[in-house]
Motif scaffolding. Structure first.
Motif, PDB file in Angstrom:
ATOM      1  N   PRO A   1       0.810  -1.231   0.000  1.00 30.85           N
ATOM      2  CA  PRO A   1       0.000   0.000   0.000  1.00 30.85           C
ATOM      3  C   PRO A   1       0.839   1.276   0.000  1.00 30.85           C
ATOM      4  O   PRO A   1       0.439   2.287  -0.599  1.00 30.85           O
TER       5      PRO A   1
ATOM      6  N   LYS B   1      -5.234  -3.352  -7.277  1.00 34.31           N
ATOM      7  CA  LYS B   1      -4.848  -2.031  -6.797  1.00 34.31           C
ATOM      8  C   LYS B   1      -3.499  -1.602  -7.371  1.00 34.31           C
ATOM      9  O   LYS B   1      -3.128  -0.434  -7.303  1.00 34.31           O
TER      10      LYS B   1
ATOM     11  N   TRP C   1      -2.841  -7.686  -3.284  1.00 38.88           N
ATOM     12  CA  TRP C   1      -3.197  -6.374  -3.837  1.00 38.88           C
ATOM     13  C   TRP C   1      -3.374  -6.403  -5.348  1.00 38.88           C
ATOM     14  O   TRP C   1      -3.943  -5.479  -5.922  1.00 38.88           O
TER      15      TRP C   1
END
Length: 373
Positions: free
Chosen positions: A20, A265, A259
């Motif tokens: 992230p 993402k 992810w």
């Protein structure tokens, strides 16, 4: 064994929890995916998704490899360095391609021949280090072999049979054939959320088993020397460390897939797909299971084959009938099924299953060869 477990666990934690941060960083500096206009319409919603995610899992895997050795108190080896050297080298070629796409705001980056030239340079450097006499270990083994290998070296396929100079040239060519084929195959397979990363987990995990088994049955293992199975032993340089490198890569990919799965993402980009192809090629060459890669990387080969068939059929029919015809609605193969109406996640999971079956067949063939000797 401790190094293997720590390497996999650390790299998984790195990519699972730090990806992230990289996503936010890549967004801030504008590293967003550009979508080709002639692709499936459903892909246009992915425009701007952060790309070059290969940086995350290649760095995570290498750090996991180093931490695993540090915790276990064992030194890293030449074969481990070569695996990551190949991965980072081809990852750099992919990075240049990704960066060109972003800078030019189009789906095409550097030219095809420029990309191949980069792959050949990396492959040639790898080949030189893998076979040079200066890097023999205490068992007189170089990282790679002068023999072409199936599930182990094939005695009658010696590239140096015509002398050292011709043999060296043939070896460099052979390594580059494997390297360019594998890196391009993984690159072509990337295109749906989680497809390449999931398939690569299966393929690279095969080398955890192969490396571990080769270490257990090594010709230089004290428990094997003098045993009833000694005639089945493997002459492979540091196979356990190859398993550690494969475990680090798999762990990093599992964390990244968290992810990268639909809806993604972050994308791995050419940075990741070409780096993974390089790692696969290096693992196959140094475990001396080069031809076995046809099974282990079976899904990647099928997808690449669909592109070759599509282009060849189009050119032949254009020459013959004046208008090109197509076998598939679109290539690579995954986009053919998209245009047939299959959901993206359905294609990905079914392709994962195909990849797993090929890997099972490859590992099975590897073990069967040993058991049947």
């Amino acid at each position: 064994m401790i190094a293997l477990l720590i390497a996999g666990g650390f790299s998984l934690a790195f990519t699972r929890f730090l990806t992230p941060l990289f996503i936010r960083l890549f967004r801030r500096i504008g590293w967003g995916q550009f979508i080709r206009d002639d692709g499936p319409q459903s892909h246009h919603t992915k425009r701007g998704t952060p790309t070059m995610g290969g940086i995350v899992f290649l760095v995570g895997a290498f750090l996991g490899y180093l931490v695993g050795h540090w915790v276990a108190g064992v030194p890293w080896t030449m074969v481990g360095v070569l695996v990551f050297g190949m991965a980072f080298g081809l990852g750099l070629v992919g990075f240049v391609d990704d960066f060109a796409k972003i800078r030019r705001q189009r789906s095409l980056g550097i030219g095809g021949w420029t990309k191949i030239a980069g792959q050949v340079i990396v492959g040639t450097v790898f080949a030189v280090f893998a076979i040079t006499e200066n890097f023999r270990d205490e068992n007189d083994l170089t990282p790679a072999s002068t023999l072409i290998s199936g599930v182990r070296d094939i005695d009658w396929l010696n590239l140096f049979a015509f002398g050292s100079v011709v043999g060296f040239v043939l070896f460099v060519v052979w390594v580059n054939v494997i390297t360019t084929s594998t890196s391009n195959a993984v690159n072509v397979t990337d295109g749906l959320d989680g497809l390449a990363s999931g398939a690569a987990i299966f393929a690279i995990s095969a080398y955890i088993f192969i490396g571990f088994w080769q270490a257990n049955q090594s010709c230089f293992n004290e428990n094997v020397i003098g045993s009833s199975t000694f005639y089945k032993c493997y002459e492979v340089r540091d196979p356990l460390d190859l398993a550690v490198a494969a475990a680090a890569l798999c762990g990093a990919l599992v964390g990244f897939l968290w992810w990268n799965t639909s809806p993604a993402k972050i994308f791995m980009g050419d940075t990741g797909s070409m780096g993974l192809g390089g790692a696969l090629a290096a693992l196959a060459i140094m475990t001396r299971t080069e031809l076995l890669l046809i099974l282990v990387a079976g899904l990647f080969i099928i997808v690449t084959g669909s592109v070759i068939i599509q282009r060849a059929y189009f050119k032949v029919t254009k020459w013959r009938f004046g208008q090109g015809r197509r076998v598939f609605l679109m290539s690579p193969l995954q986009h053919h099924f998209e245009l047939k109406g299959w959901a993206e996640i359905t294609i990905v999971v079914r392709f994962w299953l195909i990849a797993a079956l090929f890997v099972a067949a490859g590992v099975g063939a590897f073990y069967l060869e040993w058991a049947s000797r």
